[in-house]
Write an enzyme that holds these catalytic residues in place. Structure first.
Site, mmCIF file in Angstrom:
data_model
loop_
_atom_site.group_PDB
_atom_site.id
_atom_site.type_symbol
_atom_site.label_atom_id
_atom_site.label_comp_id
_atom_site.label_asym_id
_atom_site.label_seq_id
_atom_site.Cartn_x
_atom_site.Cartn_y
_atom_site.Cartn_z
ATOM 1 N N ASP A 112 0.862 -1.163 0.000
ATOM 2 C CA ASP A 112 0.000 0.000 0.000
ATOM 3 C C ASP A 112 0.920 1.241 0.000
ATOM 4 O OD1 ASP A 112 -2.266 1.717 0.854
ATOM 5 O OD2 ASP A 112 -1.138 1.739 2.721
ATOM 6 N N ASP A 114 0.127 5.206 1.150
ATOM 7 C CA ASP A 114 0.043 6.080 2.333
ATOM 8 C C ASP A 114 0.058 5.283 3.629
ATOM 9 O OD1 ASP A 114 -1.160 7.469 -0.008
ATOM 10 O OD2 ASP A 114 -1.358 9.115 1.419
ATOM 11 N N ASP A 120 1.079 9.734 5.663
ATOM 12 C CA ASP A 120 -0.142 10.064 4.932
ATOM 13 C C ASP A 120 0.025 11.334 4.095
ATOM 14 O OD1 ASP A 120 -2.702 9.590 4.166
ATOM 15 O OD2 ASP A 120 -3.639 10.479 5.934
ATOM 16 N N THR A 148 -2.043 0.800 -4.694
ATOM 17 C CA THR A 148 -2.501 1.972 -3.952
ATOM 18 C C THR A 148 -3.866 2.430 -4.448
ATOM 19 O OG1 THR A 148 -2.006 4.321 -3.562
ATOM 20 C CG2 THR A 148 -1.093 3.377 -5.561
ATOM 21 N N ASP A 300 -9.410 11.677 4.508
ATOM 22 C CA ASP A 300 -10.422 11.767 3.450
ATOM 23 C C ASP A 300 -11.210 10.456 3.408
ATOM 24 O OD1 ASP A 300 -8.442 10.095 2.401
ATOM 25 O OD2 ASP A 300 -7.695 11.583 0.988
ATOM 26 N N LYS A 308 -8.538 -3.904 -3.697
ATOM 27 C CA LYS A 308 -7.148 -4.379 -3.766
ATOM 28 C C LYS A 308 -7.039 -5.889 -3.987
ATOM 29 C CE LYS A 308 -5.020 -0.460 -1.522
ATOM 30 N NZ LYS A 308 -3.963 0.051 -0.636
ATOM 31 N N ASP A 337 -1.744 -0.886 5.814
ATOM 32 C CA ASP A 337 -2.126 -0.387 7.138
ATOM 33 C C ASP A 337 -3.626 -0.463 7.385
ATOM 34 O OD1 ASP A 337 -2.288 1.852 5.137
ATOM 35 O OD2 ASP A 337 -3.210 2.858 6.853
HETATM 36 P P1 IMP Z 1 -3.264 4.111 -0.249
HETATM 37 O O1 IMP Z 1 -3.089 4.179 1.241
HETATM 38 O O2 IMP Z 1 -1.980 4.000 -0.971
HETATM 39 O O3 IMP Z 1 -4.266 3.072 -0.663
HETATM 40 O O4 IMP Z 1 -3.804 5.554 -0.730
HETATM 41 C C1 IMP Z 1 -5.014 6.079 -0.218
HETATM 42 C C2 IMP Z 1 -5.017 7.575 -0.367
HETATM 43 O O5 IMP Z 1 -4.812 7.958 -1.723
HETATM 44 C C3 IMP Z 1 -6.346 8.183 -0.002
HETATM 45 O O6 IMP Z 1 -6.492 8.371 1.390
HETATM 46 C C4 IMP Z 1 -6.320 9.514 -0.771
HETATM 47 O O7 IMP Z 1 -5.747 10.518 0.029
HETATM 48 C C5 IMP Z 1 -5.398 9.253 -1.966
HETATM 49 N N1 IMP Z 1 -6.106 9.212 -3.253
HETATM 50 C C6 IMP Z 1 -5.771 9.942 -4.340
HETATM 51 N N2 IMP Z 1 -6.560 9.649 -5.382
HETATM 52 C C7 IMP Z 1 -7.422 8.708 -4.961
HETATM 53 C C8 IMP Z 1 -8.489 7.985 -5.616
HETATM 54 O O8 IMP Z 1 -8.780 8.151 -6.809
HETATM 55 N N3 IMP Z 1 -9.150 7.087 -4.863
HETATM 56 C C9 IMP Z 1 -8.817 6.849 -3.567
HETATM 57 N N4 IMP Z 1 -7.833 7.475 -2.926
HETATM 58 C C10 IMP Z 1 -7.136 8.414 -3.610
HETATM 59 MG MG MG Z 2 -2.637 3.202 3.363
#
Ligand code: IMP
Ligand code: MG
Length: 381
Positions: A112, A114, A120, A148, A300, A308, A337
């Site tokens: 993943d 963030d 974040d 992601t 958000d 996923k 996470d």
């Molecule tokens: P991950 O933790 O890598 O899955 O990323 C999640 C974060 O990506 C979300 O909390 C958003 O801040 C950011 N994000 C940016 N574009 C998108 C989208 O199109 N869908 C969902 N999350 C997005």
């Molecule tokens: Mg994450």
């Protein structure tokens, strides 16, 4: 109870759990998982793709976390989470050294973004402490997939988030050219695939028809649009009802809310929003025909088309068709996470891969140190 008595008793508990899981795996492979003792104790228990050496993992984490030496603080959720992670990577390393078939050996590690690779909303910079350990996985011939939710239609946007890793791969003197191309990025949960290419020296788009799963191909575009429209109007509605200072962002394959400039959404507001949208979508007929994922991203809330589990499966399929690799769940590890059962987007990966649940980039680094170590040397554990 003395320290050594506590240590022995806890070890016995983990040993018993290990045996229960082993028995469940055997029952599942005989086609009767519902008859296992574990399933009777925990009817909602999921699938285990490998054994878990929990007793050994407990001894390792007990050394680090003083679990049995503590008098006033009982073994916690975090203790158990980290014992499970350690057990998982110990077993993956054991299989890596001894399994007979390719699909039983670790080949693909997905991450993943963030919270897992970087804090974040930030990026993987060249000075990231995780970078050397990610490169070490590639040096071992493993594939790295970044799976992601962040959904961008252009590879340049991912360069913005992952520049440290991409430049690290490009300039590494240890990696072979083939190993460099073992970096893939699956964005928007399961919507955009990119691969590092030596000739280009950067991520390039992999055409959708080369990786899309049959189930996803079967989705009706009208249902996708209806789900996004429904989620968008739901989110607008809740923002107003809850008096939340946020705006809605609509993308091609996702819709989300973020705080208005100068405001911050609190955890309880985000949870309320995600629980409401999740509940309503479950009852919305077009949403029952496709896969989607509603999650609280920490600052958000998003509803994405796909999840996923599909993202990891699509990677496995692409590497099977394109690179001739036999990669299944037992040969894949997803590190993330967000593993709560509702409102968390890494949870879905549990059906497609073995998993490790981390709570910060520093924990990911520690996991990578252990994993590289165990993969390099069986005698180290
Ligand atoms: P991950 O933790 O890598 O899955 O990323 C999640 C974060 O990506 C979300 O909390 C958003 O801040 C950011 N994000 C940016 N574009 C998108 C989208 O199109 N869908 C969902 N999350 C997005
Ligand atoms: Mg994450």
């Amino acid at each position: 109870m003395t320290n050594s008595e506590a240590r022995r008793r806890y070890a016995e508990v983990f040993h018993d759990l290990e045996v229960l899981i082993q028995d469940h795996i055997e029952m599942a492979s005989a086609g009767t998982p519902q008859l296992s003792r574990l399933c009777q104790l925990v009817p909602s228990v999921g699938v285990f793709f490998t054994k878990l050496p929990l007793e050994k993992a407990y001894y390792i984490e007990d050394e680090r976390r003083s679990i049995s030496k503590r008098r006033l603080v009982a073994p916690s959720f975090n203790d158990i989470r980290l014992i499970l992670n350690t057990a998982q990577i110990l077993q993956l390393a054991t299989n890596f050294h001894s399994a007979r078939h390719q699909h039983e050996k670790l080949q693909l590690v997905t991450f993943d973004g963030d919270i897992t690779l970087y804090d974040d909303g930030t990026n993987l910079d060249p000075d990231s402490p995780l970078l050397p350990y990610l490169l070490q996985l590639l040096e071992k011939g493993l594939y790295i997939g970044i799976v992601t939710a962040a959904g961008y239609k252009e590879p340049e946007k991912y360069y913005g988030r992952l520049a440290g890793l991409i430049d690290g791969i490009k300039t590494s003197t240890e990696l072979t050219d083939a190993q460099r191309e073992n970096l893939l990025v699956m964005g928007g949960e399961a919507n955009y695939l990119y691969r590092y290419q030596n000739d280009a020296g950067m991520l390039v788009t992999v055409p959708r028809d080369q990786w899309v799963l049959d189930t996803m191909n079967g989705w009706d575009e009208d249902d996708i649009k209806s789900v996004l429209d429904y989620a968008e109007s739901g989110l607008n509605n809740y923002i107003e009802k809850l008096s939340v200072q946020a705006i809605v962002i609509r993308k091609e394959r996702g819709v989300g809310i973020v705080a208005k400039p100068g405001h911050k959404l609190i955890r309880e507001q985000l949870e309320e929003l995600v629980l409401r949208i999740d509940r309503n979508l479950r009852q919305y007929p077009p949403a029952q025909k496709i896969n989607w994922c509603a999650f609280n991203g920490g600052s958000d809330v998003w509803v994405d088309i796909g999840d996923k589990s599909l993202g990891v499966r699509a990677l496995q399929q692409f590497l099977r068709v394109n690179d001739g690799k036999d990669i299944k769940a037992a040969s894949t590890l997803h590190v993330g996470d967000q593993f709560s059962s509702i409102g968390a987007n890494d949870y879905a990966s549990r059906t497609a891969a073995t998993t490790a649940w981390i709570s910060s980039p520093m924990e990911t680094k520690n996991l990578l140190v252990d994993l590289n170590n165990y993969l390099e040397n069986t005698a180290n554990y």
